[in-house]
Design an enzyme around this catalytic site. Structure first.
Site, mmCIF file in Angstrom:
data_model
loop_
_atom_site.group_PDB
_atom_site.id
_atom_site.type_symbol
_atom_site.label_atom_id
_atom_site.label_comp_id
_atom_site.label_asym_id
_atom_site.label_seq_id
_atom_site.Cartn_x
_atom_site.Cartn_y
_atom_site.Cartn_z
ATOM 1 N N HIS A 72 -39.543 19.383 -7.188
ATOM 2 C CA HIS A 72 -39.786 18.850 -5.839
ATOM 3 C C HIS A 72 -40.296 17.408 -5.898
ATOM 4 C CE1 HIS A 72 -39.365 22.990 -4.391
ATOM 5 N NE2 HIS A 72 -40.187 23.326 -5.369
ATOM 6 N N SER A 75 -28.265 -8.741 -11.063
ATOM 7 C CA SER A 75 -28.388 -9.059 -9.648
ATOM 8 C C SER A 75 -28.076 -10.527 -9.457
ATOM 9 C CB SER A 75 -29.816 -8.759 -9.157
ATOM 10 O OG SER A 75 -30.043 -9.332 -7.877
ATOM 11 N N LYS A 98 -33.272 -7.958 -13.266
ATOM 12 C CA LYS A 98 -32.748 -6.601 -13.066
ATOM 13 C C LYS A 98 -31.700 -6.199 -14.106
ATOM 14 C CE LYS A 98 -32.440 -4.679 -9.135
ATOM 15 N NZ LYS A 98 -31.884 -4.242 -7.834
#
Length: 457
Positions: free
Chosen positions: A170, A295, A301
């Protein structure tokens, strides 16, 4: 515009053409023509051995010449058939005429020319050709590529079998596992899916216009055409014989095969998303390649694009395969033509699956485990030891074990010291207390190591 990869309507024949090249000779129009020639040739040769007075067994030279049409089939041959189709406006008839045209100058073959396509409906040729196309695609491309993924994942499972990792159920911290065990879970699922793909029998029929050998028996009423057709399908073409059909083979096996590929795709989408998440958490780093840009505006990135591309392409493949599996087994009365145009997209559907495999393998090859991040995550989650502590308390009948640990840990940041202080208050046998005191989030992995080590062995 001239046709080129830059002007291709489908990215499979444009941007990604090189990555799906292995499917092109098998599932293209060229591939379909190639298999049609093979089926027509094998049917023709089999008829010569059937014992008919009008068609004597072919010489070895004639058989070799016929099978050479298949073995040496070229793009020029496919174009020649396409040129004939411009006149016939019928693709299978064009194949028949092309084969007959290759008999010119060979008296033995010319005499038997009318036994090419003898008693066949177009679907006798098409359904066997489609089965042969799928057989070659499965054996030469799909299964080998899945095996590469399985080999890569199995090696990773073994290598990382004992590297502890915090689970998340979860999205919340949960009982620890190991990186290798989580990969082993994928291996077990994918291996089962791979066997389902490999185990689908590829069916074919050669029984005439409505499946009853009407024309066959009109010509040779005393001949066992069903046994003959079975021999051609099974012994000469290496497929499985379907004795009950309408004009078309009903394509149930195709639905089974495409559903099996879809199941493998679903497993790999699940894994692609999980790896994407692990990269986000810092559990995996990605090796960089000189010159690559993550990016256009953020220089730092390194995006998990391979896993994103894999997910997207598996989704496209499964959407198409699901349509194929739901549509193809449906045909109005003894046949309609809706399956014909749909079947031409088998290569598109399986091409996107192959593209997903390619992206996933590229991504896996870039992964590096970030052991420091994994260790730090575990060290910040001492609350996960609430489970083993309360379970041992249950064994020794201490009062309210679950409730006491819930009060201690739920929604709180728990330190090693807090856990140890709680353990010291418990009325447990000394050896049990020492065992719990020695436990860490990184050591609390159950049987994960053994499960990971044995996968694939």
């Amino acid at each position: 515009m001239d046709h080129s990869p830059l002007t291709a309507l489908s990215p499979l024949d444009g941007r990604y053409a090189s990555k799906v090249a292995s499917l092109r000779p098998l599932l293209s129009e060229y591939g379909l023509m190639h298999r049609r020639v093979q089926v027509e040739v094998e049917w023709f040769i089999a008829l010569s051995d059937a014992g008919f007075a009008e068609f004597k067994p072919l010489s070895e030279a004639a058989r070799a010449r016929l099978r050479a049409l298949v073995q040496n089939f070229s793009a020029a041959d496919a174009q020649a058939i396409k040129d004939i189709e411009k006149t016939t406006n019928h693709d299978v008839k064009a194949v028949e005429y092309w084969i007959k045209s290759r008999f010119e100058g060979d008296a033995e073959l010319e005499r038997a020319g009318e036994f090419v396509h003898f008693a066949c409906t177009s679907e006798d040729i098409n359904n066997t050709s489609h089965a042969l196309m799928l057989k070659s695609a499965r054996e030469q491309v799909l299964l080998p590529t899945l095996d590469k993924i399985l080999a890569k994942l199995t090696a990773m499972a073994h290598e990382l079998a004992d590297l502890p990792m915090l689970s998340r159920t979860h999205g919340q911290t949960a009982s620890p596992t190991t990186v290798g065990k989580e990969i082993a879970n994928v291996v077990a699922r994918l291996a089962a899916a791979r066997e389902r793909i490999a185990g689908v029998a590829l069916l074919a029929k050669m029984n005439g216009a409505v499946g009853n050998y009407n024309a066959h028996l009109a010509a040779y009423p005393g001949f066992d055409w069903e046994a003959f057709s079975r021999r051609v399908v099974e012994q000469q073409l290496g497929l499985s014989f379907n004795p009950y059909t309408i004009q078309i083979e009903p394509h149930d096996y195709m639905a089974e095969l495409f559903d099996a590929v879809t199941r493998a795709n679903t497993i790999l989408v699940d894994w692609s998303r999980d790896v994407w998440g692990y990269i986000s958490l810092g559990y995996f780093k990605q090796r960089t390649k000189a010159g690559e840009i993550g990016s256009s505006t953020m220089p730092h990135k390194v995006n998990p694009i391979d896993f994103e591309n894999a997910e997207g392409n598996f989704g496209l493949a499964s959407a198409l395969l699901t349509h194929l599996s739901q549509k193809l087994p449906i045909s109005r009365w003894q046949r309609d033509l809706t399956d014909s145009t749909v079947l031409r997209n088998m290569g598109v559907a399986l091409g996107y699956a192959l593209l997903g495999h390619d992206s996933l393998l590229r991504g896996l090859d870039k992964l590096e485990v970030n052991r420091e991040a994994l260790a730090a995550d575990l060290d910040a989650a001492w609350e996960v030891l609430a489970e083993p502590i309360q379970t041992v308390m249950r064994r020794y009948a201490l009062p309210n074990p679950y409730e006491r640990l819930k009060e201690l840990t739920r929604g709180k940041a728990i330190t090693r010291e807090a856990i140890r202080e709680f353990i010291q208050t418990l009325e447990l046998p000394a050896e049990e207390k020492q065992r719990l005191l020695a436990m860490t989030p990184g050591s609390y992995t159950g049987q994960a190591v053994a499960l990971a080590q044995r996968i694939g062995r």
